[in-house]
Write a protein that holds these residues in place. Structure first.
Motif, PDB file in Angstrom:
ATOM      1  N   ASP A  74      -3.329 -48.550  26.269  1.00  0.00           N
ATOM      2  CA  ASP A  74      -4.577 -47.796  26.459  1.00  0.00           C
ATOM      3  C   ASP A  74      -4.651 -46.713  25.403  1.00  0.00           C
ATOM      4  O   ASP A  74      -3.639 -46.128  25.003  1.00  0.00           O
ATOM      5  CB  ASP A  74      -4.657 -47.154  27.848  1.00  0.00           C
ATOM      6  CG  ASP A  74      -5.965 -46.385  28.030  1.00  0.00           C
ATOM      7  OD1 ASP A  74      -7.035 -47.015  27.914  1.00  0.00           O
ATOM      8  OD2 ASP A  74      -5.926 -45.164  28.268  1.00  0.00           O
ATOM      9  N   GLN A  75      -5.869 -46.456  24.974  1.00  0.00           N
ATOM     10  CA  GLN A  75      -6.133 -45.386  24.010  1.00  0.00           C
ATOM     11  C   GLN A  75      -7.461 -44.753  24.365  1.00  0.00           C
ATOM     12  O   GLN A  75      -8.432 -45.457  24.656  1.00  0.00           O
ATOM     13  CB  GLN A  75      -6.167 -45.948  22.589  1.00  0.00           C
ATOM     14  CG  GLN A  75      -6.574 -44.933  21.519  1.00  0.00           C
ATOM     15  CD  GLN A  75      -6.505 -45.519  20.125  1.00  0.00           C
ATOM     16  OE1 GLN A  75      -5.478 -46.036  19.696  1.00  0.00           O
ATOM     17  NE2 GLN A  75      -7.626 -45.450  19.397  1.00  0.00           N
ATOM     18  N   ALA A  76      -7.511 -43.423  24.371  1.00  0.00           N
ATOM     19  CA  ALA A  76      -8.749 -42.751  24.758  1.00  0.00           C
ATOM     20  C   ALA A  76      -8.918 -41.457  23.973  1.00  0.00           C
ATOM     21  O   ALA A  76      -7.979 -40.677  23.830  1.00  0.00           O
ATOM     22  CB  ALA A  76      -8.754 -42.455  26.254  1.00  0.00           C
ATOM     23  N   ARG A  77     -10.125 -41.271  23.485  1.00  0.00           N
ATOM     24  CA  ARG A  77     -10.525 -39.996  22.884  1.00  0.00           C
ATOM     25  C   ARG A  77     -11.366 -39.275  23.937  1.00  0.00           C
ATOM     26  O   ARG A  77     -12.366 -39.802  24.416  1.00  0.00           O
ATOM     27  CB  ARG A  77     -11.352 -40.216  21.618  1.00  0.00           C
ATOM     28  CG  ARG A  77     -11.808 -38.946  20.929  1.00  0.00           C
ATOM     29  CD  ARG A  77     -12.724 -39.301  19.750  1.00  0.00           C
ATOM     30  NE  ARG A  77     -13.099 -38.148  18.970  1.00  0.00           N
ATOM     31  CZ  ARG A  77     -14.121 -37.333  19.256  1.00  0.00           C
ATOM     32  NH1 ARG A  77     -14.872 -37.585  20.336  1.00  0.00           N
ATOM     33  NH2 ARG A  77     -14.414 -36.314  18.486  1.00  0.00           N
ATOM     34  N   GLN A  78     -10.963 -38.064  24.299  1.00  0.00           N
ATOM     35  CA  GLN A  78     -11.645 -37.323  25.354  1.00  0.00           C
ATOM     36  C   GLN A  78     -12.173 -36.000  24.817  1.00  0.00           C
ATOM     37  O   GLN A  78     -11.597 -35.415  23.908  1.00  0.00           O
ATOM     38  CB  GLN A  78     -10.682 -37.047  26.524  1.00  0.00           C
ATOM     39  CG  GLN A  78     -10.167 -38.299  27.194  1.00  0.00           C
ATOM     40  CD  GLN A  78      -9.300 -37.979  28.402  1.00  0.00           C
ATOM     41  OE1 GLN A  78      -9.243 -38.739  29.351  1.00  0.00           O
ATOM     42  NE2 GLN A  78      -8.618 -36.850  28.373  1.00  0.00           N
ATOM     43  N   GLU A  79     -13.258 -35.556  25.442  1.00  0.00           N
ATOM     44  CA  GLU A  79     -13.847 -34.280  25.059  1.00  0.00           C
ATOM     45  C   GLU A  79     -14.293 -33.556  26.313  1.00  0.00           C
ATOM     46  O   GLU A  79     -14.870 -34.149  27.220  1.00  0.00           O
ATOM     47  CB  GLU A  79     -15.031 -34.505  24.123  1.00  0.00           C
ATOM     48  CG  GLU A  79     -15.658 -33.225  23.609  1.00  0.00           C
ATOM     49  CD  GLU A  79     -16.746 -33.478  22.578  1.00  0.00           C
ATOM     50  OE1 GLU A  79     -17.711 -32.690  22.534  1.00  0.00           O
ATOM     51  OE2 GLU A  79     -16.628 -34.478  21.830  1.00  0.00           O
ATOM     52  N   ASP A  80     -14.001 -32.265  26.375  1.00  0.00           N
ATOM     53  CA  ASP A  80     -14.418 -31.460  27.518  1.00  0.00           C
ATOM     54  C   ASP A  80     -14.609 -30.021  27.045  1.00  0.00           C
ATOM     55  O   ASP A  80     -14.103 -29.623  25.992  1.00  0.00           O
ATOM     56  CB  ASP A  80     -13.369 -31.518  28.629  1.00  0.00           C
ATOM     57  CG  ASP A  80     -13.958 -31.147  29.995  1.00  0.00           C
ATOM     58  OD1 ASP A  80     -15.151 -30.778  30.049  1.00  0.00           O
ATOM     59  OD2 ASP A  80     -13.230 -31.205  31.003  1.00  0.00           O
ATOM     60  N   HIS A  81     -15.343 -29.260  27.847  1.00  0.00           N
ATOM     61  CA  HIS A  81     -15.554 -27.865  27.468  1.00  0.00           C
ATOM     62  C   HIS A  81     -15.827 -27.035  28.714  1.00  0.00           C
ATOM     63  O   HIS A  81     -16.206 -27.540  29.774  1.00  0.00           O
ATOM     64  CB  HIS A  81     -16.726 -27.745  26.486  1.00  0.00           C
ATOM     65  CG  HIS A  81     -18.066 -28.003  27.111  1.00  0.00           C
ATOM     66  ND1 HIS A  81     -18.903 -26.991  27.530  1.00  0.00           N
ATOM     67  CD2 HIS A  81     -18.699 -29.159  27.419  1.00  0.00           C
ATOM     68  CE1 HIS A  81     -19.994 -27.522  28.052  1.00  0.00           C
ATOM     69  NE2 HIS A  81     -19.893 -28.843  27.999  1.00  0.00           N
ATOM     70  N   LEU A  82     -15.612 -25.734  28.571  1.00  0.00           N
ATOM     71  CA  LEU A  82     -15.945 -24.762  29.610  1.00  0.00           C
ATOM     72  C   LEU A  82     -16.580 -23.559  28.939  1.00  0.00           C
ATOM     73  O   LEU A  82     -16.369 -23.304  27.750  1.00  0.00           O
ATOM     74  CB  LEU A  82     -14.687 -24.313  30.377  1.00  0.00           C
ATOM     75  CG  LEU A  82     -14.075 -25.300  31.377  1.00  0.00           C
ATOM     76  CD1 LEU A  82     -12.747 -24.755  31.900  1.00  0.00           C
ATOM     77  CD2 LEU A  82     -15.028 -25.559  32.529  1.00  0.00           C
ATOM     78  N   GLY A  83     -17.372 -22.818  29.712  1.00  0.00           N
ATOM     79  CA  GLY A  83     -18.047 -21.645  29.171  1.00  0.00           C
ATOM     80  C   GLY A  83     -17.769 -20.400  29.983  1.00  0.00           C
ATOM     81  O   GLY A  83     -17.533 -20.462  31.191  1.00  0.00           O
ATOM     82  N   TRP A  84     -17.794 -19.265  29.308  1.00  0.00           N
ATOM     83  CA  TRP A  84     -17.611 -17.966  29.955  1.00  0.00           C
ATOM     84  C   TRP A  84     -18.680 -17.012  29.413  1.00  0.00           C
ATOM     85  O   TRP A  84     -19.054 -17.082  28.238  1.00  0.00           O
ATOM     86  CB  TRP A  84     -16.239 -17.382  29.641  1.00  0.00           C
ATOM     87  CG  TRP A  84     -15.100 -18.133  30.255  1.00  0.00           C
ATOM     88  CD1 TRP A  84     -14.435 -17.851  31.404  1.00  0.00           C
ATOM     89  CD2 TRP A  84     -14.460 -19.315  29.730  1.00  0.00           C
ATOM     90  NE1 TRP A  84     -13.443 -18.764  31.639  1.00  0.00           N
ATOM     91  CE2 TRP A  84     -13.432 -19.681  30.634  1.00  0.00           C
ATOM     92  CE3 TRP A  84     -14.668 -20.105  28.595  1.00  0.00           C
ATOM     93  CZ2 TRP A  84     -12.616 -20.779  30.432  1.00  0.00           C
ATOM     94  CZ3 TRP A  84     -13.859 -21.211  28.390  1.00  0.00           C
ATOM     95  CH2 TRP A  84     -12.843 -21.539  29.302  1.00  0.00           C
ATOM     96  N   THR A  85     -19.159 -16.127  30.248  1.00  0.00           N
ATOM     97  CA  THR A  85     -20.204 -15.175  29.854  1.00  0.00           C
ATOM     98  C   THR A  85     -19.789 -13.763  30.241  1.00  0.00           C
ATOM     99  O   THR A  85     -19.213 -13.544  31.313  1.00  0.00           O
ATOM    100  CB  THR A  85     -21.549 -15.522  30.519  1.00  0.00           C
ATOM    101  OG1 THR A  85     -21.927 -16.851  30.148  1.00  0.00           O
ATOM    102  CG2 THR A  85     -22.636 -14.555  30.088  1.00  0.00           C
ATOM    103  N   SER A  86     -20.092 -12.823  29.358  1.00  0.00           N
ATOM    104  CA  SER A  86     -19.809 -11.411  29.622  1.00  0.00           C
ATOM    105  C   SER A  86     -20.941 -10.580  29.037  1.00  0.00           C
ATOM    106  O   SER A  86     -21.650 -11.027  28.133  1.00  0.00           O
ATOM    107  CB  SER A  86     -18.470 -11.013  28.988  1.00  0.00           C
ATOM    108  OG  SER A  86     -18.240  -9.626  29.132  1.00  0.00           O
ATOM    109  N   GLU A  87     -21.135  -9.391  29.576  1.00  0.00           N
ATOM    110  CA  GLU A  87     -22.153  -8.497  29.026  1.00  0.00           C
ATOM    111  C   GLU A  87     -21.625  -7.077  28.958  1.00  0.00           C
ATOM    112  O   GLU A  87     -20.705  -6.688  29.688  1.00  0.00           O
ATOM    113  CB  GLU A  87     -23.435  -8.544  29.847  1.00  0.00           C
ATOM    114  CG  GLU A  87     -23.326  -8.012  31.257  1.00  0.00           C
ATOM    115  CD  GLU A  87     -24.665  -8.046  31.978  1.00  0.00           C
ATOM    116  OE1 GLU A  87     -25.099  -6.969  32.449  1.00  0.00           O
ATOM    117  OE2 GLU A  87     -25.275  -9.141  32.076  1.00  0.00           O
TER     118      GLU A  87
END
Length: 354
Positions: free
Chosen positions: A193-206
């Motif tokens: 098996d071979q897999a290219r994966q992509e994920d992301h998370l976001g953070w906000t501040s003021e």
């Protein structure tokens, strides 16, 4: 051992609204099939990290990349290690498919190329013999990208005995994206098996200023680690049947029926066998609302005990005999679960109990 048995989280049962609501929610877990089935001979595995600099030049570029992106030097390496650890932990914690060695192997082989060529079968077999495993799950590509966006927004400040006033604040959003590449090598040393994966998370501040808003964001290395943990868990679920959370509603009352009320008290005491006995009595009621809800609850009870054919039978009675619309949807869910369970059993064939 029946690997399709549900795992229950009785402490997670939501009973807070029991007195004022007609339903309550039960939380449980069940094995979901892997996206990619693995060879039956692949039973013992080790995880490995191939994202290690193999020259001073690579180390130099890693440090420079961290400086220019603002992520800090060597944060990708730390993130890659977290990703590999997460994969191994998820395979051990969430799935009975593999016997996972606690050691995380370090395989040197990085170049500036993003996704390395597969390792030679002879080398893989040698590593497997040394580690006493049948195959390897290897992280062979890892890269993070941080993006910052800022904007100004108006806030209304309310103070006692003073008129409202408006102030401008700077809002900063940080998005951390990770692209990874995994390979799983089987007993013959070849890629299964071979897999290219992509994920992301976001953070906000003021804050009042851009610098103040930045100061309120978590450190980039912490953000990379959080995304890396998700990526590792995702790959583990790709190659191994894994437990997933489920939630089901049960009815706690119907037309002031005494049996349903008694069953409600049994549910509060988590006495499920007694609750089921009361639902059996309520199911004989001539009123379709009472009988339908009782049949529905009995379907949930049977599913909780991993008796899917019986659960489907009760759901079918609630849906068609009692004309209960929610039961029609639940019946489809149960039928899908039954198909998934058959697939899980195929994927778990020959697996020794942990």
């Amino acid at each position: 051992m029946n690997y399709s048995l549900l795992r229950f989280a009785w402490a997670s049962m939501v009973i807070l609204g029991l007195a004022s609501s007609c339903t309550t929610t039960v939380h449980l877990e069940a094995l979901a099939p892997a996206s990619v089935p693995m060879p039956p001979a692949l039973q013992r595995i080790a995880t490995a990290n191939r994202i290690l600099p193999d020259s001073r030049r690579d180390k130099f570029f890693d440090v420079m990349e961290g400086i220019f992106t603002g992520e800090g030097p060597m944060v990708d390496r730390a993130g890659a290690e977290a990703c590999v650890l997460s994969t191994g932990e998820a395979l051990m914690r969430n799935s009975p498919r593999f016997r996972v060695t606690p050691a995380n192997l370090q395989l040197v082989g990085r170049t500036r190329e993003f996704f390395l060529p597969p390792m030679a079968p002879d080398y893989v077999r040698k590593v497997c013999r040394t580690s006493q495993v049948d195959g390897l799950v290897v992280l062979e590509a890892f890269d993070s990208d941080m993006q910052l966006q800022k904007r100004q927004e108006e806030r209304v400040i309310k103070e006692k005995d003073k008129p409202d006033r408006k102030v401008l604040v700077t809002v900063v959003h940080m998005d951390m994206r990770i692209v990874s590449g995994f390979r799983t090598y089987g007993p013959e040393g070849i890629v299964v098996d071979q897999a290219r994966q992509e994920d992301h998370l976001g953070w906000t501040s003021e804050g009042a200023t851009y610098q103040a808003a930045l100061a309120g964001l978590p450190a980039p290395e912490r953000c990379i680690r959080e995304v890396a943990l998700r990526v590792g868990d995702q790959y583990a679920r790709r190659i191994a049947p894994s437990y997933v959370p489920l939630s089901r509603n049960i009815y706690t009352r119907a037309k002031k029926n005494a049996h349903m009320q008694q069953a409600r008290q049994c549910v509060q005491a988590t006495d499920w066998s007694q609750a089921a006995a009361r639902w059996q009595q309520a199911a004989r009621n001539l009123n379709h609302v009472v009988a339908g809800r009782a049949f529905y609850n009995l379907a949930v009870y049977e599913e909780m005990n991993n008796r899917l054919p019986e659960a489907i039978d009760y759901a079918r009675k609630a849906a068609y005999t009692c004309q209960m619309r929610p039961a029609v949807a639940y019946l489809r869910v149960l039928q899908d679960r039954q198909q998934a369970e058959q697939l899980v059993q195929q994927q778990m064939a020959g697996t020794a109990a942990k």
